[in-house]
Design a protein around this motif. Structure first.
Motif, PDB file in Angstrom:
ATOM      1  N   LEU A 105       8.702  33.127 -14.123  1.00 26.59           N
ATOM      2  CA  LEU A 105       7.184  32.666 -14.138  1.00 26.59           C
ATOM      3  C   LEU A 105       7.096  31.072 -14.363  1.00 26.59           C
ATOM      4  O   LEU A 105       8.190  30.588 -15.550  1.00 26.59           O
ATOM      5  N   PRO A 106       6.664  30.256 -13.608  1.00 22.00           N
ATOM      6  CA  PRO A 106       6.787  28.863 -13.884  1.00 22.00           C
ATOM      7  C   PRO A 106       5.705  28.380 -14.906  1.00 22.00           C
ATOM      8  O   PRO A 106       4.493  28.433 -14.592  1.00 22.00           O
ATOM      9  N   VAL A 107       6.171  27.773 -16.167  1.00 20.17           N
ATOM     10  CA  VAL A 107       5.598  27.514 -17.031  1.00 20.17           C
ATOM     11  C   VAL A 107       5.979  25.984 -17.419  1.00 20.17           C
ATOM     12  O   VAL A 107       6.926  25.788 -17.212  1.00 20.17           O
ATOM     13  N   SER A 108       5.016  25.259 -18.298  1.00 20.35           N
ATOM     14  CA  SER A 108       5.264  23.925 -18.565  1.00 20.35           C
ATOM     15  C   SER A 108       6.211  23.727 -19.754  1.00 20.35           C
ATOM     16  O   SER A 108       5.984  24.167 -20.836  1.00 20.35           O
ATOM     17  N   HIS A 248      11.991  31.734  -6.112  1.00 19.55           N
ATOM     18  CA  HIS A 248      11.479  32.747  -5.530  1.00 19.55           C
ATOM     19  C   HIS A 248      10.009  33.010  -5.630  1.00 19.55           C
ATOM     20  O   HIS A 248       9.455  33.482  -4.626  1.00 19.55           O
ATOM     21  N   THR A 249       9.689  32.999  -6.815  1.00 19.00           N
ATOM     22  CA  THR A 249       8.327  33.179  -7.032  1.00 19.00           C
ATOM     23  C   THR A 249       7.552  32.282  -6.309  1.00 19.00           C
ATOM     24  O   THR A 249       6.304  32.434  -5.636  1.00 19.00           O
ATOM     25  N   LEU A 250       7.810  30.762  -6.480  1.00 14.74           N
ATOM     26  CA  LEU A 250       6.996  29.828  -5.802  1.00 14.74           C
ATOM     27  C   LEU A 250       7.088  29.885  -4.218  1.00 14.74           C
ATOM     28  O   LEU A 250       6.152  29.668  -3.565  1.00 14.74           O
ATOM     29  N   ALA A 251       8.349  30.187  -3.619  1.00 17.29           N
ATOM     30  CA  ALA A 251       8.400  30.237  -2.263  1.00 17.29           C
ATOM     31  C   ALA A 251       8.136  31.407  -1.656  1.00 17.29           C
ATOM     32  O   ALA A 251       7.552  31.622  -0.460  1.00 17.29           O
ATOM     33  N   TYR A 252       8.084  32.829  -2.156  1.00 18.05           N
ATOM     34  CA  TYR A 252       7.762  33.678  -1.565  1.00 18.05           C
ATOM     35  C   TYR A 252       6.680  34.678  -1.967  1.00 18.05           C
ATOM     36  O   TYR A 252       6.133  35.765  -1.460  1.00 18.05           O
ATOM     37  N   ARG A 253       6.621  34.679  -3.407  1.00 16.27           N
ATOM     38  CA  ARG A 253       5.440  35.607  -3.950  1.00 16.27           C
ATOM     39  C   ARG A 253       3.954  35.021  -3.932  1.00 16.27           C
ATOM     40  O   ARG A 253       3.175  35.887  -4.170  1.00 16.27           O
ATOM     41  N   VAL A 290       3.060  21.374  -8.897  1.00 17.68           N
ATOM     42  CA  VAL A 290       3.682  21.916  -7.546  1.00 17.68           C
ATOM     43  C   VAL A 290       3.052  23.363  -7.488  1.00 17.68           C
ATOM     44  O   VAL A 290       2.697  23.432  -6.079  1.00 17.68           O
ATOM     45  N   THR A 291       3.037  24.229  -8.341  1.00 20.34           N
ATOM     46  CA  THR A 291       2.289  25.287  -8.351  1.00 20.34           C
ATOM     47  C   THR A 291       0.934  25.514  -7.583  1.00 20.34           C
ATOM     48  O   THR A 291       0.517  26.109  -6.494  1.00 20.34           O
ATOM     49  N   TRP A 308      -3.068  36.656  -4.757  1.00 20.96           N
ATOM     50  CA  TRP A 308      -3.856  36.444  -6.143  1.00 20.96           C
ATOM     51  C   TRP A 308      -3.363  37.059  -7.304  1.00 20.96           C
ATOM     52  O   TRP A 308      -3.721  36.416  -8.489  1.00 20.96           O
ATOM     53  N   ARG A 309      -2.824  38.134  -7.056  1.00 20.12           N
ATOM     54  CA  ARG A 309      -2.218  38.805  -8.398  1.00 20.12           C
ATOM     55  C   ARG A 309      -1.105  37.977  -8.963  1.00 20.12           C
ATOM     56  O   ARG A 309      -1.174  37.933 -10.155  1.00 20.12           O
ATOM     57  N   HIS A 310      -0.368  37.463  -8.307  1.00 19.87           N
ATOM     58  CA  HIS A 310       0.891  36.646  -9.082  1.00 19.87           C
ATOM     59  C   HIS A 310      -0.053  35.334  -9.363  1.00 19.87           C
ATOM     60  O   HIS A 310       0.488  34.804 -10.606  1.00 19.87           O
ATOM     61  N   VAL A 311      -0.769  34.734  -8.792  1.00 17.93           N
ATOM     62  CA  VAL A 311      -1.491  33.460  -9.197  1.00 17.93           C
ATOM     63  C   VAL A 311      -2.030  33.602 -10.558  1.00 17.93           C
ATOM     64  O   VAL A 311      -1.897  32.935 -11.539  1.00 17.93           O
ATOM     65  N   ASN A 312      -2.942  34.775 -10.737  1.00 21.87           N
ATOM     66  CA  ASN A 312      -3.485  35.047 -12.001  1.00 21.87           C
ATOM     67  C   ASN A 312      -2.660  35.444 -12.999  1.00 21.87           C
ATOM     68  O   ASN A 312      -2.683  35.027 -14.175  1.00 21.87           O
TER      69      ASN A 312
END
Length: 341
Positions: A105-108, A248-253, A290-291, A308-312
């Motif tokens: 998970l990308p967090v700040s 992997h999350t940013l590029a594929y999910r 970026v996200t 959208w499931r991953h975005v949420n």
């Protein structure tokens, strides 16, 4: 003879370097994930270039002011109580960053650090001791405002910018568009890495300086080359090791996008980081810029491409970050207080 304060200062400096390494390790994906996915850069070359530009951005950041120093440097209690505040913040934000990295998970990192420092300050005030003055104003200006501004602005601009860009290339062949877009995305990826250094790098050097000032080893208001160089090296070293879980999350999910939209997303992210560092002096989260840009550019397609499931799920963790880190930072300070008082 090593005093307790000197030992505490050394621990804080060591933890700051470890946090900078972790920051670079996680944020490597911000500049290289989509570029590697779209074959604009190879993984090895992408990481090397990202590390180089992150280091350069950190060293250049002293020219544009240091947010964290100007916000809290003169207001952190001196001596061991102040160092305990810094250590609690570093441990809390580092633990949260590691947990989110493990889950992809990308967090700040910036938001987690400022929130944890505010939480530790609140715990100190609860015990009747001095904390960071104006901690809640720091939390509002350094976390809550960018948390609302960055995702909305990045998403909206990326979504809107796709329209004129696709119109300009409407008569070009797909191979020509993809070739030019990959070249542009490679440049934009380097720009994001440079902007990451300007943003996160300046706060790493600032936190190292802050530890020295709190321990009485440096004068307030000073911007020292040594801490900046150390912070840049740790951040760049983390980028070199590259955390591919988040990549992997940013590029594929999240989004299925073409090189053109990847170039748009990276360009918007880089522009926001530069403007935040050089003009408005707002701590823009590289991760959130970026996200959100990726999702914004990917949404503007004829077919549904966003998961959208991953975005949420990511959005929920962005909102949870300041609350969790403030709470953990406060708890760690309460646990540490009997040992340092």
């Amino acid at each position: 003879m090593v005093t307790g304060q000197s030992f505490m200062m050394f621990v804080v400096l060591l933890c700051t370097c470890a946090f900078a390494f972790l920051n670079g390790f996680r944020d490597a994906s911000n500049s290289v994930a989509v570029a590697v996915r779209n074959r604009a850069l190879t993984p090895t070359y992408a990481v090397l270039v990202a590390a180089l530009f992150t280091f350069a951005g950190t060293m250049l950041s002293t020219s544009f002011g240091v947010y964290l120093v100007s916000a809290v440097e003169l207001n952190v209690p001196t001596g061991i109580p102040g160092l305990a505040l810094l250590l609690s913040a570093l441990l809390a934000s580092g633990a949260w960053a590691l947990l989110c990295w493990w889950r992809g998970l990308p967090v700040s990192s910036t938001h987690s650090l400022i929130a944890a420092l505010a939480g530790a300050s609140g715990a100190s005030a609860l015990l009747g001791n001095d904390g960071v003055h104006d901690a809640w104003r720091m939390l509002a200006g350094g976390v809550l405002l960018p948390l609302v501004f960055t995702p909305v602005f990045a998403f909206a601009v990326s979504y809107a910018l796709v329209i004129p860009v696709t119109w300009l290339v409407r008569h070009s062949t797909a191979s020509d568009v993809n070739g030019v877009s990959r070249a542009g995305q490679a440049i934009a990826a380097c720009a994001v890495a440079l902007g990451n250094g300007l943003q996160d790098g300046q706060r790493t050097g600032a936190f190292l300086t802050l530890a020295l000032v709190t321990a009485g080893a440096a004068e307030p208001g000073s911007i020292m080359l040594g801490p900046q160089l150390l912070g840049a090296s740790c951040l760049a070293a983390g980028v070199l090791f590259g955390g591919w879980r988040i990549a992997h999350t940013l590029a594929y999910r999240l989004v299925n996008m073409d090189p053109l939209r990847g170039m748009v997303a990276q360009s918007v992210s880089a522009a926001m980081l530069f403007l935040g560092a050089m003009l408005i002096h707002l701590p823009i989260s590289t991760t959130q810029a970026v996200t959100s840009s990726i999702v914004g550019a990917g949404t503007n397609q004829r077919f549904e491409s966003v998961t959208w499931r991953h975005v949420n799920r990511i959005l929920r963790h962005w909102v949870a970050t300041p609350m969790v880190c403030a709470l953990v930072g406060g708890i760690l300070y309460l646990a540490m207080h009997p040992l340092v008082s």
